[in-house]
Design a protein around this motif. Structure first.
Motif, PDB file in Angstrom:
ATOM      1  N   UNK A  72       0.867  -1.068   0.177  1.00 35.67           N
ATOM      2  CA  UNK A  72      -0.007  -0.193  -0.054  1.00 35.67           C
ATOM      3  C   UNK A  72       0.624   1.363  -0.024  1.00 35.67           C
ATOM      4  N   UNK A  73       1.944   1.161   0.156  1.00 35.30           N
ATOM      5  CA  UNK A  73       3.006   2.410   0.234  1.00 35.30           C
ATOM      6  C   UNK A  73       3.762   2.679  -0.985  1.00 35.30           C
ATOM      7  N   UNK A  74       3.143   1.571  -2.147  1.00 37.69           N
ATOM      8  CA  UNK A  74       3.858   2.092  -3.406  1.00 37.69           C
ATOM      9  C   UNK A  74       3.171   3.333  -4.046  1.00 37.69           C
ATOM     10  N   UNK A  75       4.063   3.779  -4.805  1.00 39.63           N
ATOM     11  CA  UNK A  75       3.730   5.173  -5.401  1.00 39.63           C
ATOM     12  C   UNK A  75       2.491   5.107  -6.514  1.00 39.63           C
ATOM     13  N   UNK A  76       2.321   3.765  -7.210  1.00 38.65           N
ATOM     14  CA  UNK A  76       1.274   3.834  -8.132  1.00 38.65           C
ATOM     15  C   UNK A  76      -0.167   3.863  -7.423  1.00 38.65           C
ATOM     16  N   UNK A  77      -0.152   3.603  -5.975  1.00 36.79           N
ATOM     17  CA  UNK A  77      -1.584   3.570  -5.393  1.00 36.79           C
ATOM     18  C   UNK A  77      -1.863   4.720  -4.655  1.00 36.79           C
ATOM     19  N   UNK A  78      -0.943   5.760  -4.760  1.00 37.81           N
ATOM     20  CA  UNK A  78      -1.430   7.059  -4.201  1.00 37.81           C
ATOM     21  C   UNK A  78      -2.671   7.643  -4.656  1.00 37.81           C
ATOM     22  N   UNK A  79      -3.471   8.102  -3.966  1.00 36.64           N
ATOM     23  CA  UNK A  79      -4.876   8.954  -4.362  1.00 36.64           C
ATOM     24  C   UNK A  79      -5.975   7.822  -4.696  1.00 36.64           C
ATOM     25  N   UNK A  80      -5.822   6.592  -4.483  1.00 36.00           N
ATOM     26  CA  UNK A  80      -6.811   5.294  -5.048  1.00 36.00           C
ATOM     27  C   UNK A  80      -7.057   4.720  -3.513  1.00 36.00           C
ATOM     28  N   UNK A  81      -8.408   4.681  -3.252  1.00 36.28           N
ATOM     29  CA  UNK A  81      -9.058   3.974  -2.189  1.00 36.28           C
ATOM     30  C   UNK A  81      -8.862   2.601  -2.225  1.00 36.28           C
ATOM     31  N   UNK A  82      -8.165   1.965  -1.378  1.00 34.88           N
ATOM     32  CA  UNK A  82      -7.746   0.468  -1.494  1.00 34.88           C
ATOM     33  C   UNK A  82      -8.255   0.026  -0.148  1.00 34.88           C
ATOM     34  N   UNK A  83      -9.174  -1.327  -0.187  1.00 33.10           N
ATOM     35  CA  UNK A  83      -9.725  -1.740   0.922  1.00 33.10           C
ATOM     36  C   UNK A  83      -8.906  -2.993   1.106  1.00 33.10           C
ATOM     37  N   UNK A  84      -8.131  -3.348   2.304  1.00 33.69           N
ATOM     38  CA  UNK A  84      -7.428  -4.456   2.621  1.00 33.69           C
ATOM     39  C   UNK A  84      -8.078  -5.602   3.360  1.00 33.69           C
ATOM     40  N   UNK A  85      -8.095  -6.749   2.783  1.00 32.41           N
ATOM     41  CA  UNK A  85      -8.805  -7.806   3.448  1.00 32.41           C
ATOM     42  C   UNK A  85      -7.851  -8.994   3.351  1.00 32.41           C
TER      43      UNK A  85
END
Length: 274
Positions: A72-85
């Motif tokens: 989740x710390x990767x740059x390409x995920x910045x600004x995206x709502x990510x649900x962890x499961x």
């Protein structure tokens, strides 16, 4: 395409799929449901669900969450709502269950394919998800720095497939502003004249308002080879195909062209459940 499910085992192939999902999420303002399924013996799952301090289960749960933090710390995920499961289930059934629970629109999975003995008797988890999923499954084999779809092959017999699968394919094409190449593969054992084949395709797509398509009849030794050869000839960006979702002995005896493509194609493949 508001909800995208990405199963991960934290491999390179899974990250390739997540990178594609991130591109689509940014383009369509989508949420990503990133899920990791721990395959533990049923007795351990029952023990954990009863709040037992089971050392093995707790250890693997903490390890998974630590890996999630890194991803989740990767740059390409910045600004995206990510649900962890993190969940406990058999991978292929758990993914389909998670998709239903969260009402996702698309599953994106990474795969390196399965071949030979492993393909026949075990199969990959991706192949099993393709067989059981009620929503489209996009299978990614390689890293795509820019995931653009311009040439989209939709292969079918245009006889036994549901027209609903073509409707889903046109929605994907509209989202990417892509051209669909309707493809019917002729083989020696199941030959149809060009005139009859074109007529069958025209009847199949009648009533659909999508107009950016071509009709193609291709001859080859078998259907899978025909799809791969035609896709190569036009440098297709994506191959789409329907799946009947056969399981058990029916799957073993009849096989599945869609699952063969998932295993063998070098290009992205998207499957639609009939």
């Amino acid at each position: 395409m508001k909800k995208i499910l990405v199963p991960t085992d934290f491999s390179k192939e899974a990250e390739n799929a997540l990178k594609v999902a991130a591109q689509l999420a940014k383009k369509y303002n989508s949420e990503i449901f990133l899920t990791h399924l721990l395959e533990l013996p049923l007795s351990q799952v029952d023990a954990l669900s009863s709040h037992s301090e089971l050392p093995e289960a707790v250890f693997f749960m903490k390890l998974a969450h630590k890996k999630f933090e890194d991803v989740l710390a990767r740059d390409y995920l910045k600004g995206i709502k990510v649900h962890e499961n993190v969940d406990f289930n058999q991978s292929f059934s758990g993914i389909s269950d998670t998709a239903k629970q969260n009402n996702v629109d698309l599953i994106i999975m990474g795969s390196h394919g399965a071949t030979g003995f492993k393909e026949m008797f075990i199969g990959s988890n991706t192949e099993k998800v393709v067989r059981t999923s009620e929503v489209p499954v996009l299978v990614i084999k390689n890293e795509h720095l820019n995931f653009d779809i311009n040439e989209f092959v939709f292969a079918s017999d245009f006889k036994n497939d549901s027209k609903e699968t073509y409707k889903q394919a046109t929605e994907i094409a509209k989202a990417f502003d892509a051209k669909i190449h309707l493809l019917m593969v002729n083989t020696a054992n199941n030959f149809t004249t060009t005139e009859k084949a074109k007529s069958r395709i025209s009847d199949f797509i009648k009533g659909n308002d999508f107009t950016n398509y071509t009709i193609n009849i291709y001859n080859d030794e078998n259907v899978e080879k025909g799809i791969l050869s035609f896709s190569h000839s036009i440098n297709a960006d994506l191959i789409g195909i329907s799946t009947h979702g056969r399981q058990g002995i029916a799957h073993f005896l009849n096989g599945s062209i869609s699952e063969d493509l998932v295993n063998h194609a070098k290009r992205p493949v998207i499957t639609f459940k009939i």
